[in-house]
Design a protein around this motif. Structure first.
Motif, PDB file in Angstrom:
ATOM      1  N   PHE A 285       2.772 -39.148  14.326  1.00 52.56           N
ATOM      2  CA  PHE A 285       2.812 -39.983  13.123  1.00 52.56           C
ATOM      3  C   PHE A 285       1.577 -39.745  12.254  1.00 52.56           C
ATOM      4  O   PHE A 285       1.685 -39.522  11.048  1.00 52.56           O
ATOM      5  N   GLY A 286       0.391 -39.785  12.855  1.00 52.51           N
ATOM      6  CA  GLY A 286      -0.848 -39.592  12.092  1.00 52.51           C
ATOM      7  C   GLY A 286      -0.933 -38.220  11.460  1.00 52.51           C
ATOM      8  O   GLY A 286      -1.393 -38.075  10.327  1.00 52.51           O
ATOM      9  N   VAL A 287      -0.470 -37.207  12.178  1.00 51.63           N
ATOM     10  CA  VAL A 287      -0.506 -35.846  11.643  1.00 51.63           C
ATOM     11  C   VAL A 287       0.436 -35.733  10.443  1.00 51.63           C
ATOM     12  O   VAL A 287       0.085 -35.130   9.416  1.00 51.63           O
ATOM     13  N   ILE A 288       1.612 -36.305  10.553  1.00 51.53           N
ATOM     14  CA  ILE A 288       2.564 -36.255   9.438  1.00 51.53           C
ATOM     15  C   ILE A 288       1.999 -37.007   8.234  1.00 51.53           C
ATOM     16  O   ILE A 288       2.125 -36.551   7.092  1.00 51.53           O
ATOM     17  N   CYS A 289       1.334 -38.135   8.469  1.00 51.75           N
ATOM     18  CA  CYS A 289       0.683 -38.850   7.364  1.00 51.75           C
ATOM     19  C   CYS A 289      -0.362 -37.971   6.688  1.00 51.75           C
ATOM     20  O   CYS A 289      -0.443 -37.943   5.456  1.00 51.75           O
ATOM     21  N   GLU A 290      -1.154 -37.250   7.473  1.00 52.41           N
ATOM     22  CA  GLU A 290      -2.155 -36.346   6.893  1.00 52.41           C
ATOM     23  C   GLU A 290      -1.493 -35.244   6.070  1.00 52.41           C
ATOM     24  O   GLU A 290      -1.984 -34.882   4.995  1.00 52.41           O
ATOM     25  N   ILE A 291      -0.390 -34.706   6.560  1.00 48.50           N
ATOM     26  CA  ILE A 291       0.338 -33.667   5.821  1.00 48.50           C
ATOM     27  C   ILE A 291       0.854 -34.223   4.500  1.00 48.50           C
ATOM     28  O   ILE A 291       0.751 -33.576   3.447  1.00 48.50           O
ATOM     29  N   LEU A 292       1.392 -35.439   4.533  1.00 48.89           N
ATOM     30  CA  LEU A 292       1.902 -36.063   3.309  1.00 48.89           C
ATOM     31  C   LEU A 292       0.769 -36.348   2.325  1.00 48.89           C
ATOM     32  O   LEU A 292       0.915 -36.130   1.117  1.00 48.89           O
ATOM     33  N   GLN A 293      -0.371 -36.795   2.826  1.00 51.10           N
ATOM     34  CA  GLN A 293      -1.516 -37.048   1.952  1.00 51.10           C
ATOM     35  C   GLN A 293      -2.039 -35.749   1.344  1.00 51.10           C
ATOM     36  O   GLN A 293      -2.416 -35.717   0.172  1.00 51.10           O
ATOM     37  N   ASP A 294      -2.025 -34.689   2.123  1.00 52.22           N
ATOM     38  CA  ASP A 294      -2.425 -33.383   1.604  1.00 52.22           C
ATOM     39  C   ASP A 294      -1.467 -32.935   0.499  1.00 52.22           C
ATOM     40  O   ASP A 294      -1.893 -32.414  -0.532  1.00 52.22           O
ATOM     41  N   ALA A 295      -0.172 -33.145   0.711  1.00 51.28           N
ATOM     42  CA  ALA A 295       0.821 -32.765  -0.300  1.00 51.28           C
ATOM     43  C   ALA A 295       0.618 -33.573  -1.582  1.00 51.28           C
ATOM     44  O   ALA A 295       0.719 -33.023  -2.690  1.00 51.28           O
ATOM     45  N   GLU A 296       0.305 -34.855  -1.443  1.00 58.24           N
ATOM     46  CA  GLU A 296       0.011 -35.674  -2.619  1.00 58.24           C
ATOM     47  C   GLU A 296      -1.194 -35.116  -3.385  1.00 58.24           C
ATOM     48  O   GLU A 296      -1.155 -34.998  -4.608  1.00 58.24           O
ATOM     49  N   SER A 297      -2.236 -34.799  -2.658  1.00 57.26           N
ATOM     50  CA  SER A 297      -3.447 -34.259  -3.269  1.00 57.26           C
ATOM     51  C   SER A 297      -3.154 -32.933  -3.963  1.00 57.26           C
ATOM     52  O   SER A 297      -3.587 -32.698  -5.090  1.00 57.26           O
ATOM     53  N   TYR A 298      -2.414 -32.080  -3.288  1.00 57.11           N
ATOM     54  CA  TYR A 298      -2.046 -30.777  -3.834  1.00 57.11           C
ATOM     55  C   TYR A 298      -1.221 -30.917  -5.119  1.00 57.11           C
ATOM     56  O   TYR A 298      -1.442 -30.200  -6.091  1.00 57.11           O
ATOM     57  N   ALA A 299      -0.278 -31.864  -5.115  1.00 58.06           N
ATOM     58  CA  ALA A 299       0.664 -32.005  -6.227  1.00 58.06           C
ATOM     59  C   ALA A 299       0.110 -32.789  -7.406  1.00 58.06           C
ATOM     60  O   ALA A 299       0.704 -32.768  -8.488  1.00 58.06           O
ATOM     61  N   GLY A 300      -0.978 -33.489  -7.203  1.00 59.05           N
ATOM     62  CA  GLY A 300      -1.498 -34.321  -8.289  1.00 59.05           C
ATOM     63  C   GLY A 300      -0.530 -35.422  -8.639  1.00 59.05           C
ATOM     64  O   GLY A 300       0.026 -36.071  -7.758  1.00 59.05           O
TER      65      GLY A 300
END
Length: 118
Positions: A93-108
């Motif tokens: 769960f925590g890893v997937i949250c980090e991936i989603l947060q990274d995608a948010e950061s990447y996408a602006g």
């Protein structure tokens, strides 16, 4: 990533908030296991047939999804991810949250994530 409780907000209310902000809402259905969550994202977001159903593939595919939103000048997207209690106890769960947060950061501004705890 914003987190909401399903005890306080309904999916419909969150979809309305997203629409009112001029964004597209994409509902990621609840799943109880890491594999089921990865498959849920893949099916909902129409990942390519060669999607590897692993965390690296999720990361890569979310970046490609964000690129497509930007390249096609689509309205920004907000994922509404339903997260059951059983999955929040899973190590991934925590890893997937980090991936989603990274995608948010990447996408602006083109991508945001709302997690709805059930």
């Amino acid at each position: 990533m914003k987190i909401y409780s399903a005890d306080t907000w309904t999916i419909e209310e969150l979809q309305a908030l997203v629409a009112d902000a001029g964004r597209r809402a994409v509902l990621i259905p609840a799943a109880d296991t890491k594999r089921a969550v990865l498959e849920s994202f893949a099916a909902t977001l129409d990942f390519p047939a060669d999607y590897g159903v692993n965390l690296d593939a999720l990361n890569d595919s979310l970046h490609e999804f964000a690129d497509a939103v930007a390249d096609d000048a689509q309205r920004p997207v907000s994922f509404i991810w339903e997260v059951p209690a059983a999955f929040r106890a899973d190590r991934s769960f925590g890893v997937i949250c980090e991936i989603l947060q990274d995608a948010e950061s990447y996408a602006g501004k083109n991508l945001s994530v709302i997690a709805v705890f059930r």
